[in-house]
Design a protein around this motif. Structure first.
Motif, short mmCIF file in Angstrom:
data_model
loop_
_atom_site.label_atom_id
_atom_site.label_comp_id
_atom_site.label_asym_id
_atom_site.label_seq_id
_atom_site.Cartn_x
_atom_site.Cartn_y
_atom_site.Cartn_z
N THR A 233 -28.21 2.96 21.60
CA THR A 233 -28.53 4.30 22.11
C THR A 233 -30.02 4.56 22.02
OG1 THR A 233 -26.35 5.08 21.41
CG2 THR A 233 -28.01 6.75 21.88
N PHE A 234 -30.64 4.19 20.92
CA PHE A 234 -32.07 4.40 20.73
C PHE A 234 -32.89 3.67 21.78
CE2 PHE A 234 -35.95 2.68 18.57
CZ PHE A 234 -36.70 3.85 18.60
N LEU A 235 -32.55 2.42 22.03
CA LEU A 235 -33.33 1.63 22.99
C LEU A 235 -33.10 2.10 24.43
CD1 LEU A 235 -33.03 -1.96 21.50
CD2 LEU A 235 -35.12 -0.63 21.80
N GLU A 236 -31.91 2.55 24.73
CA GLU A 236 -31.61 2.93 26.11
C GLU A 236 -32.01 4.36 26.45
OE1 GLU A 236 -28.00 -0.17 27.17
OE2 GLU A 236 -27.49 1.93 26.78
N THR A 237 -32.16 5.22 25.42
CA THR A 237 -32.51 6.63 25.68
C THR A 237 -33.88 7.00 25.16
OG1 THR A 237 -31.57 7.49 23.62
CG2 THR A 237 -30.06 7.22 25.50
N GLY A 238 -34.40 6.22 24.19
CA GLY A 238 -35.66 6.58 23.57
C GLY A 238 -35.54 7.67 22.52
N GLN A 239 -34.30 8.10 22.24
CA GLN A 239 -34.05 9.17 21.28
C GLN A 239 -33.43 8.60 20.00
OE1 GLN A 239 -35.03 12.38 21.90
NE2 GLN A 239 -35.90 11.47 23.77
N PRO A 240 -33.81 9.14 18.82
CA PRO A 240 -33.17 8.70 17.58
C PRO A 240 -31.66 8.86 17.67
CG PRO A 240 -35.08 10.06 17.10
CD PRO A 240 -34.86 10.16 18.58
N ALA A 241 -30.94 7.91 17.12
CA ALA A 241 -29.48 7.93 17.18
C ALA A 241 -28.94 7.33 15.89
CB ALA A 241 -28.97 7.17 18.40
N LYS A 242 -28.35 8.17 15.04
CA LYS A 242 -27.85 7.70 13.75
C LYS A 242 -26.36 8.02 13.68
CE LYS A 242 -30.79 8.27 10.25
NZ LYS A 242 -31.48 6.98 10.04
N PHE A 243 -25.54 6.99 13.82
CA PHE A 243 -24.10 7.16 13.79
C PHE A 243 -23.59 7.08 12.35
CE2 PHE A 243 -25.00 6.13 18.13
CZ PHE A 243 -24.05 6.80 18.87
N GLY A 244 -23.94 8.11 11.57
CA GLY A 244 -23.58 8.11 10.16
C GLY A 244 -22.15 8.54 9.92
N TYR A 245 -21.76 8.49 8.66
CA TYR A 245 -20.42 8.90 8.28
C TYR A 245 -20.36 10.42 8.24
CZ TYR A 245 -19.82 4.06 6.87
OH TYR A 245 -19.74 2.68 6.88
N GLY A 246 -19.30 11.00 8.83
CA GLY A 246 -19.16 12.45 8.83
C GLY A 246 -18.66 12.95 7.49
N GLY A 247 -18.53 14.24 7.42
CA GLY A 247 -17.99 14.82 6.19
C GLY A 247 -18.99 15.66 5.48
#
Length: 247
Positions: A233-247
């Motif tokens: 996602t970061f490379l394709e959009t240029g935006q930070p993308a952190k798929f962390g654990y929810g909760g």
């Protein structure tokens, strides 16, 4: 997408995927006794799954090992469901044996293998994998990443979670590294992994092969899934993308 639905529209193929989910890296000889069909029948089902990119393979010596590759399913889900609710994994079929013969550990069978296909340049992918400032934009847990020489340390607010020391590089093609987890204390067992990169026109293929995963650390597979999702996602959009654990 039609190939995915065709592959899943068979109970035997779904059972093969279930078996690989429980134990990745099985050979045809491992899978055959589990099913009430001929060896040729299992081979045909594996070919359909591979064509749909639901499995990926690695040949080690005479044996071909099969690995679950779930990103195509994720893309189907993302068509209708909020992406953050799912578990992005990896996609594509990546066979780097001919390109990397003698460089990667082709005589070893990885405990875990995952692949993705990213619309980016080879330079951009290499920078994202080696620049700690860029890594911090997509790593699912680390809020700060530091590098000293060939050692990369991943930090969270609770402290150091992971230390990786690069042992071998082939620029823009291969990174071999140790994997020293710290999230449950300083005495966790170490393992090792390889990044394998291959440009494909406007895209790049990226695979990770993780070796010697200690008992109890099989959960690193989900970590790789989240990190690869963020990286893509970061490379394709240029935006930070952190798929962390929810909760």
């Amino acid at each position: 997408m039609d190939a995915i639905f065709k592959a899943l529209n068979d109970a035997a193929r779904r059972e093969i995927l279930d078996s690989l989910r429980k134990r990745d890296g099985q050979t045809l000889s491992d899978l055959e006794p589990q099913f009430d069909m001929t060896r040729f029948g299992v081979m045909k089902h594996l070919a359909v799954l591979e064509e749909a990119k639901l499995i990926t393979t690695k040949k080690v010596g005479r044996f071909k090992h099969h690995y679950l590759n779930a990103l195509p399913l994720q893309e189907v889900i993302d068509r209708w469901i909020e992406p953050l609710l799912a578990k992005p994994v990896a996609q594509g079929i990546l066979d780097l044996k001919q390109q990397l013969e003698g460089a990667a550990k082709m005589t070893d069978k990885p405990d875990f293998r995952m692949e993705t296909y990213i619309r980016c340049t080879q330079d951009a992918l290499w920078d994202a994998l080696t620049d700690p400032e860029k890594q911090a934009h997509y790593h699912f847990m680390a809020d700060r990443i530091t590098r000293e020489g060939n050692t990369v340390t991943y930090h969270t607010p609770a402290g150091v979670m992971l230390i990786c020391t690069e042992t071998h590089q082939e620029p823009k093609t291969l990174i071999s590294s140790t994997f020293e987890p710290k999230w449950e204390g300083p005495d966790m067992a170490k393992s090792r992994y390889d990044y394998l990169i291959a440009p494909q026109g406007d895209f790049c293929m990226l695979a990770v092969e993780h070796y010697d995963i200690p008992e109890g650390q099989q959960g690193v597979a989900e970590g790789w899934s989240r990190m690869f999702a963020g990286l893509k996602t970061f490379l394709e959009t240029g935006q930070p993308a952190k798929f962390g654990y929810g909760g």
